[in-house]
Design a protein around this motif. Sequence first.
Motif, PDB file in Angstrom:
ATOM      1  N   ARG A 103       1.242   6.275  -6.751  1.00 27.22           N
ATOM      2  CA  ARG A 103       0.435   7.355  -7.431  1.00 27.22           C
ATOM      3  C   ARG A 103       0.687   8.923  -7.217  1.00 27.22           C
ATOM      4  O   ARG A 103       0.208   9.862  -8.228  1.00 27.22           O
ATOM      5  CB  ARG A 103      -0.935   7.610  -6.378  1.00 27.22           C
ATOM      6  CG  ARG A 103      -1.877   8.039  -6.992  1.00 27.22           C
ATOM      7  CD  ARG A 103      -2.843   8.056  -4.685  1.00 27.22           C
ATOM      8  NE  ARG A 103      -3.033   8.108  -4.363  1.00 27.22           N
ATOM      9  CZ  ARG A 103      -2.642  10.419  -4.260  1.00 27.22           C
ATOM     10  NH1 ARG A 103      -2.225  10.783  -5.197  1.00 27.22           N
ATOM     11  NH2 ARG A 103      -2.128  10.715  -3.459  1.00 27.22           N
ATOM     12  N   GLN A 104       1.556   9.019  -6.318  1.00 21.74           N
ATOM     13  CA  GLN A 104       2.104  10.395  -6.309  1.00 21.74           C
ATOM     14  C   GLN A 104       2.822  10.569  -7.197  1.00 21.74           C
ATOM     15  O   GLN A 104       3.047  11.542  -8.587  1.00 21.74           O
ATOM     16  CB  GLN A 104       2.743  10.920  -4.876  1.00 21.74           C
ATOM     17  CG  GLN A 104       1.975  10.956  -3.548  1.00 21.74           C
ATOM     18  CD  GLN A 104       2.781  11.047  -2.384  1.00 21.74           C
ATOM     19  OE1 GLN A 104       3.782  10.529  -2.178  1.00 21.74           O
ATOM     20  NE2 GLN A 104       1.816  11.011  -1.276  1.00 21.74           N
TER      21      GLN A 104
ATOM     22  N   MET B 119       2.307   1.832  -3.685  1.00 20.73           N
ATOM     23  CA  MET B 119       1.542   2.373  -4.454  1.00 20.73           C
ATOM     24  C   MET B 119       0.610   3.747  -4.325  1.00 20.73           C
ATOM     25  O   MET B 119       0.381   4.405  -5.032  1.00 20.73           O
ATOM     26  CB  MET B 119       0.146   1.047  -3.824  1.00 20.73           C
ATOM     27  CG  MET B 119       0.259  -0.051  -4.766  1.00 20.73           C
ATOM     28  SD  MET B 119      -1.400  -1.130  -4.201  1.00 20.73           S
ATOM     29  CE  MET B 119      -2.802   0.009  -5.392  1.00 20.73           C
ATOM     30  N   GLU B 120       1.189   3.648  -2.730  1.00 23.41           N
ATOM     31  CA  GLU B 120       1.014   5.355  -3.152  1.00 23.41           C
ATOM     32  C   GLU B 120       1.904   6.715  -3.622  1.00 23.41           C
ATOM     33  O   GLU B 120       1.715   7.321  -3.387  1.00 23.41           O
ATOM     34  CB  GLU B 120       0.049   6.010  -1.038  1.00 23.41           C
ATOM     35  CG  GLU B 120       0.563   7.385  -0.908  1.00 23.41           C
ATOM     36  CD  GLU B 120      -0.675   7.866  -1.458  1.00 23.41           C
ATOM     37  OE1 GLU B 120      -0.883   9.371  -1.882  1.00 23.41           O
ATOM     38  OE2 GLU B 120      -2.131   7.567  -1.765  1.00 23.41           O
TER      39      GLU B 120
ATOM     40  N   LEU C 298       3.202   9.218 -10.318  1.00 24.16           N
ATOM     41  CA  LEU C 298       1.993   9.234 -11.553  1.00 24.16           C
ATOM     42  C   LEU C 298       1.421  10.662 -11.526  1.00 24.16           C
ATOM     43  O   LEU C 298       1.595  11.744 -12.674  1.00 24.16           O
ATOM     44  CB  LEU C 298       0.794   8.195 -11.558  1.00 24.16           C
ATOM     45  CG  LEU C 298      -0.105   8.197 -12.861  1.00 24.16           C
ATOM     46  CD1 LEU C 298       1.212   8.100 -13.973  1.00 24.16           C
ATOM     47  CD2 LEU C 298      -0.859   6.970 -13.020  1.00 24.16           C
ATOM     48  N   GLU C 299       0.981  11.387 -10.990  1.00 19.91           N
ATOM     49  CA  GLU C 299       0.273  12.849 -10.868  1.00 19.91           C
ATOM     50  C   GLU C 299       1.389  13.928 -11.014  1.00 19.91           C
ATOM     51  O   GLU C 299       0.957  15.101 -12.095  1.00 19.91           O
ATOM     52  CB  GLU C 299      -0.280  13.272  -9.560  1.00 19.91           C
ATOM     53  CG  GLU C 299      -1.502  12.726  -8.833  1.00 19.91           C
ATOM     54  CD  GLU C 299      -1.665  13.115  -7.293  1.00 19.91           C
ATOM     55  OE1 GLU C 299      -1.220  13.877  -6.713  1.00 19.91           O
ATOM     56  OE2 GLU C 299      -3.248  12.368  -7.320  1.00 19.91           O
TER      57      GLU C 299
ATOM     58  N   ARG D 139       0.918  -1.080  -0.246  1.00 16.33           N
ATOM     59  CA  ARG D 139      -0.105   0.622  -0.108  1.00 16.33           C
ATOM     60  C   ARG D 139       0.682   1.888  -0.155  1.00 16.33           C
ATOM     61  O   ARG D 139       0.465   2.358  -0.686  1.00 16.33           O
ATOM     62  CB  ARG D 139      -0.880  -0.140   1.008  1.00 16.33           C
ATOM     63  CG  ARG D 139      -2.419  -0.831   0.820  1.00 16.33           C
ATOM     64  CD  ARG D 139      -3.914  -0.657   2.358  1.00 16.33           C
ATOM     65  NE  ARG D 139      -4.135  -1.670   2.372  1.00 16.33           N
ATOM     66  CZ  ARG D 139      -4.839  -2.038   2.417  1.00 16.33           C
ATOM     67  NH1 ARG D 139      -4.505  -2.200   4.468  1.00 16.33           N
ATOM     68  NH2 ARG D 139      -5.895  -2.900   2.774  1.00 16.33           N
TER      69      ARG D 139
END
Length: 118
Positions: A99-100, A95-96, A102-103, A92
């Motif tokens: 995600r950051q 993944m976070e 990717l942003e 997790r």
Amino acid sequence: MTIAEASRKYGLSADTLRYYERIGLIPPVPRTKSGIRDYDEASCHWIELMRCMRAAGVQIEALAEYVRLYQMGEETWEDRRALLVDQREKLRTRMEEMRQSLERLDYKIFLYEQKAPD
């Protein structure tokens, strides 16, 4: 199922399958009388689990420990559960972080697109 068949089915090289068995990621695979690996349903389930966990980034050491605990029997149930919970939390977190990332990448691309030549 032979090692060649298992290799094709799971998209892992025969060398990888042998390596996984040698280091304990897959319990010893049954063999024919002539000594050829004969992947049964249980072996295939282990391959599927390891393939999934490795794709998720779970470290080999954690997976080998899980298999070792599994082979020790039911008395290690809580230890196995705790190991999996720990790995889930690490996943997790990764993944976070992804995600950051990717942003940020999307934002950088957006900036380039705003300055695109006419």
